[in-house]
Motif scaffolding. Structure first.
Motif, PDB file in Angstrom:
ATOM      1  N   LYS A 321       0.837  -1.204   0.000  1.00  0.00           N
ATOM      2  CA  LYS A 321       0.000   0.000   0.000  1.00  0.00           C
ATOM      3  C   LYS A 321       0.870   1.251   0.000  1.00  0.00           C
ATOM      4  O   LYS A 321       0.599   2.206  -0.750  1.00  0.00           O
ATOM      5  CB  LYS A 321      -0.926   0.002   1.216  1.00  0.00           C
ATOM      6  CG  LYS A 321      -1.874   1.184   1.262  1.00  0.00           C
ATOM      7  CD  LYS A 321      -2.797   1.113   2.473  1.00  0.00           C
ATOM      8  CE  LYS A 321      -3.760   2.296   2.509  1.00  0.00           C
ATOM      9  NZ  LYS A 321      -4.679   2.214   3.687  1.00  0.00           N
ATOM     10  N   ILE A 336      -6.167   0.523  -7.283  1.00  0.00           N
ATOM     11  CA  ILE A 336      -7.264  -0.184  -6.616  1.00  0.00           C
ATOM     12  C   ILE A 336      -6.769  -1.570  -6.216  1.00  0.00           C
ATOM     13  O   ILE A 336      -6.166  -2.289  -7.021  1.00  0.00           O
ATOM     14  CB  ILE A 336      -8.491  -0.310  -7.546  1.00  0.00           C
ATOM     15  CG1 ILE A 336      -9.003   1.081  -7.936  1.00  0.00           C
ATOM     16  CG2 ILE A 336      -9.599  -1.125  -6.878  1.00  0.00           C
ATOM     17  CD1 ILE A 336     -10.093   1.049  -8.999  1.00  0.00           C
ATOM     18  N   PHE A 337      -7.036  -1.955  -4.973  1.00  0.00           N
ATOM     19  CA  PHE A 337      -6.692  -3.292  -4.485  1.00  0.00           C
ATOM     20  C   PHE A 337      -7.958  -4.144  -4.506  1.00  0.00           C
ATOM     21  O   PHE A 337      -8.906  -3.868  -3.770  1.00  0.00           O
ATOM     22  CB  PHE A 337      -6.141  -3.233  -3.066  1.00  0.00           C
ATOM     23  CG  PHE A 337      -4.740  -2.714  -2.963  1.00  0.00           C
ATOM     24  CD1 PHE A 337      -3.658  -3.579  -2.905  1.00  0.00           C
ATOM     25  CD2 PHE A 337      -4.499  -1.343  -2.924  1.00  0.00           C
ATOM     26  CE1 PHE A 337      -2.367  -3.099  -2.807  1.00  0.00           C
ATOM     27  CE2 PHE A 337      -3.209  -0.857  -2.827  1.00  0.00           C
ATOM     28  CZ  PHE A 337      -2.137  -1.726  -2.767  1.00  0.00           C
ATOM     29  N   ASN A 338      -7.959  -5.191  -5.337  1.00  0.00           N
ATOM     30  CA  ASN A 338      -9.096  -6.122  -5.325  1.00  0.00           C
ATOM     31  C   ASN A 338      -9.126  -6.938  -4.037  1.00  0.00           C
ATOM     32  O   ASN A 338     -10.184  -7.295  -3.531  1.00  0.00           O
ATOM     33  CB  ASN A 338      -9.017  -7.064  -6.529  1.00  0.00           C
ATOM     34  CG  ASN A 338      -9.845  -6.558  -7.695  1.00  0.00           C
ATOM     35  OD1 ASN A 338     -10.398  -5.455  -7.640  1.00  0.00           O
ATOM     36  ND2 ASN A 338      -9.936  -7.344  -8.754  1.00  0.00           N
ATOM     37  N   ASN A 339      -7.944  -7.217  -3.525  1.00  0.00           N
ATOM     38  CA  ASN A 339      -7.804  -7.984  -2.286  1.00  0.00           C
ATOM     39  C   ASN A 339      -7.089  -7.109  -1.260  1.00  0.00           C
ATOM     40  O   ASN A 339      -5.907  -6.805  -1.404  1.00  0.00           O
ATOM     41  CB  ASN A 339      -7.010  -9.267  -2.547  1.00  0.00           C
ATOM     42  CG  ASN A 339      -6.858 -10.124  -1.300  1.00  0.00           C
ATOM     43  OD1 ASN A 339      -7.276  -9.739  -0.208  1.00  0.00           O
ATOM     44  ND2 ASN A 339      -6.262 -11.288  -1.463  1.00  0.00           N
ATOM     45  N   LYS A 340      -7.794  -6.678  -0.218  1.00  0.00           N
ATOM     46  CA  LYS A 340      -7.230  -5.770   0.773  1.00  0.00           C
ATOM     47  C   LYS A 340      -6.066  -6.392   1.543  1.00  0.00           C
ATOM     48  O   LYS A 340      -5.231  -5.675   2.101  1.00  0.00           O
ATOM     49  CB  LYS A 340      -8.317  -5.334   1.759  1.00  0.00           C
ATOM     50  CG  LYS A 340      -9.407  -4.476   1.136  1.00  0.00           C
ATOM     51  CD  LYS A 340      -8.852  -3.156   0.604  1.00  0.00           C
ATOM     52  CE  LYS A 340      -9.932  -2.282   0.011  1.00  0.00           C
ATOM     53  NZ  LYS A 340      -9.388  -0.998  -0.506  1.00  0.00           N
ATOM     54  N   ASP A 341      -5.999  -7.725   1.574  1.00  0.00           N
ATOM     55  CA  ASP A 341      -4.899  -8.382   2.274  1.00  0.00           C
ATOM     56  C   ASP A 341      -3.550  -8.065   1.632  1.00  0.00           C
ATOM     57  O   ASP A 341      -2.501  -8.114   2.286  1.00  0.00           O
ATOM     58  CB  ASP A 341      -5.108  -9.898   2.298  1.00  0.00           C
ATOM     59  CG  ASP A 341      -6.290 -10.307   3.168  1.00  0.00           C
ATOM     60  OD1 ASP A 341      -6.677  -9.502   4.045  1.00  0.00           O
ATOM     61  OD2 ASP A 341      -6.826 -11.404   2.968  1.00  0.00           O
ATOM     62  N   GLU A 343      -2.486  -5.264   0.708  1.00  0.00           N
ATOM     63  CA  GLU A 343      -1.992  -3.943   1.117  1.00  0.00           C
ATOM     64  C   GLU A 343      -0.893  -4.027   2.159  1.00  0.00           C
ATOM     65  O   GLU A 343      -0.004  -3.175   2.198  1.00  0.00           O
ATOM     66  CB  GLU A 343      -3.148  -3.089   1.654  1.00  0.00           C
ATOM     67  CG  GLU A 343      -4.192  -2.746   0.615  1.00  0.00           C
ATOM     68  CD  GLU A 343      -5.285  -1.851   1.177  1.00  0.00           C
ATOM     69  OE1 GLU A 343      -6.097  -1.345   0.391  1.00  0.00           O
ATOM     70  OE2 GLU A 343      -5.319  -1.660   2.418  1.00  0.00           O
ATOM     71  N   GLU A 344      -0.923  -5.046   3.015  1.00  0.00           N
ATOM     72  CA  GLU A 344       0.007  -5.109   4.138  1.00  0.00           C
ATOM     73  C   GLU A 344       1.232  -5.982   3.888  1.00  0.00           C
ATOM     74  O   GLU A 344       2.066  -6.147   4.776  1.00  0.00           O
ATOM     75  CB  GLU A 344      -0.729  -5.603   5.391  1.00  0.00           C
ATOM     76  CG  GLU A 344      -1.892  -4.716   5.816  1.00  0.00           C
ATOM     77  CD  GLU A 344      -1.485  -3.260   5.978  1.00  0.00           C
ATOM     78  OE1 GLU A 344      -0.421  -3.018   6.590  1.00  0.00           O
ATOM     79  OE2 GLU A 344      -2.208  -2.376   5.477  1.00  0.00           O
ATOM     80  N   THR A 381      -5.358  -1.813 -11.248  1.00  0.00           N
ATOM     81  CA  THR A 381      -6.056  -2.705 -10.335  1.00  0.00           C
ATOM     82  C   THR A 381      -5.161  -3.890 -10.024  1.00  0.00           C
ATOM     83  O   THR A 381      -4.695  -4.583 -10.927  1.00  0.00           O
ATOM     84  CB  THR A 381      -7.386  -3.214 -10.930  1.00  0.00           C
ATOM     85  OG1 THR A 381      -8.205  -2.077 -11.266  1.00  0.00           O
ATOM     86  CG2 THR A 381      -8.121  -4.083  -9.934  1.00  0.00           C
TER      87      THR A 381
END
Length: 383
Positions: A321, A336-341, A343-344, A381
């Protein structure tokens, strides 16, 4: 094929076993993998050295030494970078090993989805706002001149001198831009993407030289106070003030972030807020949290913090992120992150600011961090 190689070299936290460490040791020592290892080490420039300075044998020796130390200690911890002098090499080795593992397992890479790629690499550009409110667009390859300044399209230089009547200009750097300015006192300022600086076109003799970083990121190489009758230099921001006598430092204060980072390269500075202040020594960084009104100081790797002025992004244990936020400013894109996981996830690497965004995304994809990506005009994306 177990993922121990990728995890080990990408600084991931994992539970390791002696068997896994022995697997990695054997892979590196296998002559069949020597060329693959060598090619990817050579592919990337070192952080501060040219390509010719790389020593493939030395890089291998460092990894082997680290493996032996890890096997002797053998406890759960976060693996530090194996080759500290070549972060880029270690990252590209991860790419190599990712390719190797996928080749061994027979898996195939999914082609990225490129609908319409209109993303351009950032360049030198800015908007100069004069004291009368007039706005002039400064672009690379186009010169411009005012009564007290000259621009060649890559930088703007103000005439040296002092004045009792102080007029202020603004230099605004849009997303996808950068610019260099030499103030009337001889101070050099490099402005990063999405930044704005307010400054006088001339300084009053003997009085404090004051500029304001309205927002964004700037690197200052301040003309010494001994050249200006002892007048010190201050950089204001809405939430902090930095006072210097003659030094080099970086300030990062973006509008969409809750922290202001001041990194000292040389000299001495005092960072002050409404409630406290801190004196920084070289290689120290202050972090002002504008929400909690707190300030903390830590030691940092200076080269990584200021790499942007030398045309690089040095990413040390940043999340995906954070990395994409940096890239979004330079390439002027939305991510855009399709999968929020995703990001970290953290990893390290060195990127050139001249790289095409599609090449960078393919490298991240090859790390195994993302499954795929899509580019549609100026929207990325990640999947």
């Amino acid at each position: 094929m177990p993922p121990i190689i990728i995890k080990f070299l990408s600084n991931d936290t994992f539970n390791t076993t002696k068997e896994e460490l022995e697997f990695l040791e054997n892979w590196i020592q296998n002559p069949e993998n020597e060329q693959l290892f060598s090619d990817y080490i050579k592919m990337n420039a070192a952080i501060e050295k040219e390509l010719k300075t790389y020593d493939i044998q030395k890089a291998e020796e460092k990894i082997m030494l680290h493996i032996k130390q890890e096997k002797n200690v053998f406890f759960r911890r976060k693996i530090k970078t194996v080759m500290k002098y070549a972060v880029a090499a270690s990252v590209l080795l991860v790419v190599a090993l990712t390719v190797f593992l996928n080749k061994e397992s027979g898996s195939q890479f999914t082609e990225p989805i490129i609908i319409n790629n209109t993303i351009q690499v950032g360049t030198d550009k800015a908007i100069l706002t004069l004291e009368n409110g007039e706005e002039i667009t400064l672009v690379k390859g186009t010169s411009f001149q005012t009564p007290n300044a000259t621009s060649n399209g890559e930088e703007i230089v103000y005439e040296k001198g002092a004045s009792k009547d102080i007029a202020h200009n603004y230099l605004t750097i849009p997303r996808g831009g950068q610019y260099h300015i030499i103030l009337a006192d001889g101070t050099d300022v490099w402005l990063n993407s999405e930044s704005q600086l307010k400054y006088p076109v001339a300084f009053s003799t003997g009085e404090t030289r004051q500029v304001e970083l309205v927002y964004g990121e700037a690197y200052f190489d301040v003309s010494s106070s001994t050249n200006h009758n002892g007048a010190d230099f201050k950089v204001y921001h809405q939430k902090q003030e930095v006072q210097v006598l003659g030094t080099e430092f970086n300030i990062k204060a973006y509008k969409d972030e809750t922290n202001i980072y001041t990194t000292l390269v040389e000299g001495k500075v005092a960072v002050s807020t409404k409630i406290t202040n801190q004196i920084l020594a070289p290689s120290q960084q202050s972090k002002v949290n504008i929400v909690r009104n707190t300030i903390s100081v830590s030691n940092v790797e200076v080269n990584a913090e200021i790499a942007w002025i030398n045309g690089k992004f040095i990413l040390q244990q940043k999340t995906l992120k954070e990395i994409m936020k940096i890239l979004s400013r330079w390439y002027d894109v939305e991510v855009i992150f399709n999968n929020k996981d995703l990001e970290e996830i953290r990893f390290e690497g060195v990127l050139s600011k001249n790289q095409d965004i599609e090449e960078i995304l393919n490298n991240i994809k090859n790390f195994g961090v993302i499954n795929n990506f899509e580019i549609n005009n100026k929207t990325i994306t990640l999947k």
